[in-house]
Design a protein around this motif. Structure first.
Motif, PDB file in Angstrom:
ATOM      1  N   ILE A 136       0.844  -1.204   0.000  1.00  0.00           N
ATOM      2  CA  ILE A 136       0.000   0.000   0.000  1.00  0.00           C
ATOM      3  C   ILE A 136       0.877   1.252   0.000  1.00  0.00           C
ATOM      4  N   LEU A 137       1.858   1.273   0.911  1.00  0.00           N
ATOM      5  CA  LEU A 137       2.692   2.471   1.055  1.00  0.00           C
ATOM      6  C   LEU A 137       3.547   2.710  -0.194  1.00  0.00           C
ATOM      7  N   VAL A 138       4.094   1.624  -0.744  1.00  0.00           N
ATOM      8  CA  VAL A 138       4.919   1.752  -1.957  1.00  0.00           C
ATOM      9  C   VAL A 138       4.061   2.260  -3.117  1.00  0.00           C
ATOM     10  N   ALA A 143       2.645   6.367  -7.036  1.00  0.00           N
ATOM     11  CA  ALA A 143       1.597   7.186  -7.655  1.00  0.00           C
ATOM     12  C   ALA A 143       1.991   8.662  -7.629  1.00  0.00           C
ATOM     13  N   GLU A 144       2.637   9.086  -6.559  1.00  0.00           N
ATOM     14  CA  GLU A 144       3.057  10.493  -6.419  1.00  0.00           C
ATOM     15  C   GLU A 144       4.003  10.912  -7.544  1.00  0.00           C
ATOM     16  N   ARG A 179      -7.254   7.447   2.270  1.00  0.00           N
ATOM     17  CA  ARG A 179      -8.068   8.608   1.904  1.00  0.00           C
ATOM     18  C   ARG A 179      -7.766   9.816   2.769  1.00  0.00           C
ATOM     19  N   SER A 180      -7.778   9.618   4.084  1.00  0.00           N
ATOM     20  CA  SER A 180      -7.621  10.808   4.911  1.00  0.00           C
ATOM     21  C   SER A 180      -6.238  10.958   5.516  1.00  0.00           C
ATOM     22  N   SER A 181      -5.620   9.849   5.926  1.00  0.00           N
ATOM     23  CA  SER A 181      -4.360   9.997   6.661  1.00  0.00           C
ATOM     24  C   SER A 181      -3.171  10.224   5.727  1.00  0.00           C
ATOM     25  N   ILE A 182      -2.904   9.278   4.829  1.00  0.00           N
ATOM     26  CA  ILE A 182      -1.712   9.407   3.974  1.00  0.00           C
ATOM     27  C   ILE A 182      -1.860  10.554   2.990  1.00  0.00           C
ATOM     28  N   ARG A 184      -3.069  13.414   2.875  1.00  0.00           N
ATOM     29  CA  ARG A 184      -2.783  14.810   3.222  1.00  0.00           C
ATOM     30  C   ARG A 184      -1.282  15.097   3.236  1.00  0.00           C
ATOM     31  N   ASP A 185      -0.453  14.059   3.218  1.00  0.00           N
ATOM     32  CA  ASP A 185       1.007  14.261   3.243  1.00  0.00           C
ATOM     33  C   ASP A 185       1.623  14.277   1.842  1.00  0.00           C
ATOM     34  N   PHE A 186       0.822  14.040   0.821  1.00  0.00           N
ATOM     35  CA  PHE A 186       1.349  14.047  -0.550  1.00  0.00           C
ATOM     36  C   PHE A 186       0.935  15.341  -1.244  1.00  0.00           C
TER      37      PHE A 186
END
Ligand SMILES: Cc1cc2nc3c(=O)[nH]c(=O)nc-3n(C[C@H](O)[C@H](O)[C@H](O)COP(=O)(O)OP(=O)(O)OC[C@H]3O[C@@H](n4cnc5c(N)ncnc54)[C@H](O)[C@@H]3O)c2cc1C
Length: 423
Positions: A136-138, A143-144, A179-182, A184-186
């Protein structure tokens, strides 16, 4: 000479048997292929970066270190020799017994499509949870920086297969994570393109619950932005995505929560087994022709009131209590009472502060159900340190929807290699 009891599996059932025999005048050997006891109900929180592996697992040796009559063996049982009254391990060693308790649990099943495992890991063990977390994190990192829009969208599409409690809990936790946590950091992600899809082959999720609760859980998931697809059957999974017949969904993130089967070594018991490999047990949880061999928890099928008991921790724990009483008192087969499961209810969490709960005819939803889930899980967890740690993490998570364990540690690349045939 003391009678020897072998317990295979230090999960919910096996560990409970060991603890209950800790004061008996018996020699107890507990064998597990892992060195830790795992609290499976919270695995989805490790996969969703809320908890760390150490929060939901503890070394078996340290749990039992005070009990002098119990010996812990880390090893994998590959054969049960019921006529010869011994178990054989993968290193060639064997252990004889007077009583055998099999509590090996179950594993993920792909219904003959084992090659899907490579693209759609299940959620049964700590390595599974870490693999899912890493994927998930990778994906979000990739995607970024993806130049191609379609590729970025596929990377931000997450599919959970199976609408039972594990699938529902995972989809809800995943929605909150990405959706909400990760997100907002990108800075460069178009978060409106994030999709979390829960696929269920039947016409409703949470088939073991009251239909009204299934509907409520569906609404709660939809509020979190999860697309719930009912009556949908997967026909193919590969590195590009999934197929539902002619329909294709591009994704590099599929989580499999759709099926389970018994580990292969259970077949060596040669006892009446179900198609899933799980073993039918008698009224005293023992198997046909071998009253000294018990199969408890998920690995066994116990029929009560015409229905098989559910694959839940309380079933394993109550059977453990019953079987350890029979062994401690050395009750001969004809005089053993019938095991009776007392339903303690069922609960599925649908994200932070939301859950559905059913105890007999009694139903609760929303925050009170979630709070009950928190209390029950903290009570039944093994180890005071873990209880405190998990409480702290949950309070932190509840107040801020922060996922503190978003660590990419290279596990995905170095991680397990599924030993399956190529598709
Ligand atoms: C993701 C998830 C969420 C869940 N949520 C809930 C929930 O909310 N509530 C609930 O009541 N239940 C829940 N369950 C189900 C619950 O965890 C199981 O019903 C319970 O753990 C079964 O206990 P067991 O003793 O039969 O097997 P397990 O707890 O699975 O333990 C099996 C043990 O056997 C060991 N083992 C397996 N094969 C071998 C071998 N050949 N040799 C040596 N050792 C072996 C394994 O390493 C493991 O330690 C969940 C399960 C999962 C996977």
């Amino acid at each position: 000479m003391k009678k020897r009891v072998i317990i295979v599996g230090a999960g919910a059932g096996g560990l409970e048997v060991a603890k209950r025999l800790s004061r008996a005048d018996l020699e107890v050997i507990l064998i597990d292929k892992n060195n830790h006891h795992l609290f499976q109900p919270l695995l989805f929180h490790v996969a969703a970066a809320v908890l760390s592996p150490g929060d939901i697992a503890a070394p078996v040796r340290s749990i039992l270190s005070k009990h002098k009559n119990i010996r812990v063996v880390m090893g994998e049982v590959v054969r049960f020799d019921a006529p010869g009254k011994q178990v054989k391990l993968s290193d060639g060693s064997s252990y004889a017994y007077d009583y055998l308790v099999i509590a090996t649990g179950i594993k993920t099943c792909y219904y003959g499509n084992d090659c899907w495992e490579e693209y759609a890991p299940g959620l049964k063990t700590l390595p599974d949870a870490l693999l899912i977390r890493e994927k998930i994190l990778v994906s979000m990192e990739k995607a970024e920086i993806a130049a191609d829009k379609k590729h970025a969208e596929d990377l931000m599409t997450f599919v959970v297969v199976g609408g039972g409690p594990t699938g529902v809990e995972t989809a809800g936790a995943l929605a909150e994570l990405v959706r909400s946590s990760i997100s907002r950091d990108f800075r460069r992600l178009d978060t409106s393109k994030i999709r979390i899809i829960l696929i269920e082959a039947l016409e409703r999720i949470l088939g073991g619950f009251d239909p009204g609760l299934s509907t409520k859980a569906t609404r709660q998931l939809e509020k979190l932005g999860v697309e719930v697809m009912l009556g949908a059957k997967i026909t193919r999974i590969d590195e590009n995505g999934i197929w539902l017949g002619e329909r294709f969904i591009g994704t590099s993130n599929v989580i499999w929560a759709a099926g389970t089967m018994a580990p292969a070594e259970l077949a060596t018991l040669d006892a009446g087994a179900h198609v899933s490999g799980r073993v039918y047990v008698k009224h005293d949880c023992s198997i046909e022709n071998y009253p000294e061999v018990f199969v408890i928890g998920d690995a066994g099928i116990y029929i009560q009131d015409g229905q098989p008991l559910p694959q839940l921790a309380p079933v394993a724990v109550q059977q453990a209590g019953y079987v350890s009483r029979v062994i401690r008192r050395d009750i001969e087969p004809a005089r053993r009472p019938e095991f009776k499961y007392k339903d303690k209810g069922n609960v599925a969490v649908v994200g932070r502060g939301r859950a559905v709960m059913q105890i007999g005819r009694f139903k609760i939803t929303g925050f009170p159900a979630w709070l009950a889930w928190v209390v029950v899980h903290v009570i039944v967890m093994v180890g005071f340190r873990n209880k405190l740690k998990v409480m702290g993490e949950w309070i932190w998570h509840f107040l801020g929807n922060r996922h503190g364990v978003r660590l990419i540690i290279g596990y995905f690349n170095k991680g397990k290699k599924p030993d399956s045939d190529p598709c």
